[in-house]
Write an enzyme that holds these catalytic residues in place. Structure first.
Site: not given
Length: 354
Positions: A100, A167, A191
């Site tokens: 990511w 992030d 999540k």
């Protein structure tokens, strides 16, 4: 039978949240209308959005500190670009700790000059880089707090004279931090917060408005703030479900309360990985994630037996990412410790059969 859900995302949500959300889809608040068919400009939904944004700041300890919370669309992947669009004028720094981070770097390079301050790519991202030097004068420094694929997590964050952007898609609201050290936080909801479809952005307003470029309206944080996070039609159901999840989190003791539960789950999981000779952890011990435990099975001949035992025990979602292989147990906030105990029991039973 309700399965033990270790999915990396979209992931498990509290059962009471699922119950309330499903009721609202049929009839919201006794209105005779479904939540997903009412106007987003209605008093009912404006109240939902306002409560969700306020509760985010309350739980993070950022009330009255110059921050705004936004519920946007496009996933964290859109934030890879949006962060750079709003903050990058000359040069930004990025810490590369996994897939990511690499995607965020790629998108930011479309906008301007990117400096990779450190990387753990040399060991397939099984650790978090440390002791690196950060140039002064960066427009911002970007990091990824938790890496779902590789099972690593930042335990501390670099000190810098530039705004720190993070992030936090896979570990937001899971542990206590000084969230005021960040200029901007973003996180996909799927999540620890809600279903896929909305992305949380928490931004300190004083870091905005410093770039010279013209920013398209839909990518401009300032315009989203001015519109109270309703510049366009928001993702109504994900925002409402996120509100329910945040209310659930507050009811179980907030971040401090859930952190204790997450630590118990992680200790139990990693203890089995370390003590059971059939399994080996992927991430370096000091950088292990409390959210995603990654591990491999040492005897390939037992793979089918293990898969059968997992299925019989009602355990779902533990296959590892293709870039790492093996297994991944995602232990997000809503996963009960009983599920971790069930997985550990299967791993222990496998050892007795080997």
């Amino acid at each position: 039978m309700k399965k033990h859900n270790f999915s990396a995302g979209p992931s498990i949500l509290p059962q009471e949240v699922l119950n309330k959300a499903s009721e609202a889809v049929l009839d919201y608040n006794g209105s005779g209308l479904s939540l997903i068919e009412i106007s987003h400009r209605s008093k009912d939904f404006v109240d939902i959005m306002d409560r969700a944004r306020a509760l985010v700041l309350e739980l993070l300890g950022l009330e009255g500190k110059g921050y705004q919370a936004l519920f946007l669309q496009g996933g964290a992947s859109t934030q890879f670009l949006m962060v750079a669009m709003n903050l990058l004028e000359k040069k930004a720094g990025y810490l590369n700790t996994g897939a990511w981070s690499e995607k965020a770097i790629k998108e930011a390079k479309v906008i301007g000059d990117i400096y990779e301050v450190a990387s753990s790519k040399d060991a397939n991202f099984n650790y978090i880089p440390k002791g690196f030097e950060i140039p002064s004068g960066l427009d911002y420094l970007h990091c990824t707090s938790n890496n779902t694929i590789f099972g690593t997590q930042m335990k501390s964050f670099p000190k810098t004279d530039s705004p720190l952007v993070c992030d936090m898609s896979s570990d937001i609201f899971s542990r206590q931090l000084d969230f005021s050290q960040f200029g901007l936080i973003y996180a996909g909801a799927q999540k620890n917060m809600g279903p896929a479809g909305t992305t949380l952005v928490v931004v300190r307003e004083d870091i905005l408005g410093k770039v010279s470029r013209t920013i398209p309206s839909i990518l401009d944080y300032k315009k989203h703030i001015a519109s109270d996070s309703m510049l366009n039609t928001p993702p109504v159901f994900p925002v409402y479900t996120s509100l329910l999840t945040l209310e659930w989190l507050k009811s179980v003791g907030g971040i401090a309360g859930i952190e204790q539960e997450n630590e118990k789950k992680a200790r139990l999981m990693y203890s089995e990985i370390d003590l059971n000779p059939l399994f080996k952890g992927f991430a370096t011990k000091e950088d292990r994630s409390f959210m995603n435990a990654t591990f491999t099975l040492e005897k390939e001949s037992l793979k089918e037996t293990f898969a059968s035992m997992l299925k019989e025990a009602g355990i779902s979602g533990v296959n590892g990412h293709r870039s790492v292989g093996g297994y991944r147990a995602s232990m997000y906030n809503a996963l009960p410790i009983e599920s971790v105990k069930a997985l550990v029991e299967v791993m222990s039973e496998l050892e007795s059969k080997a």
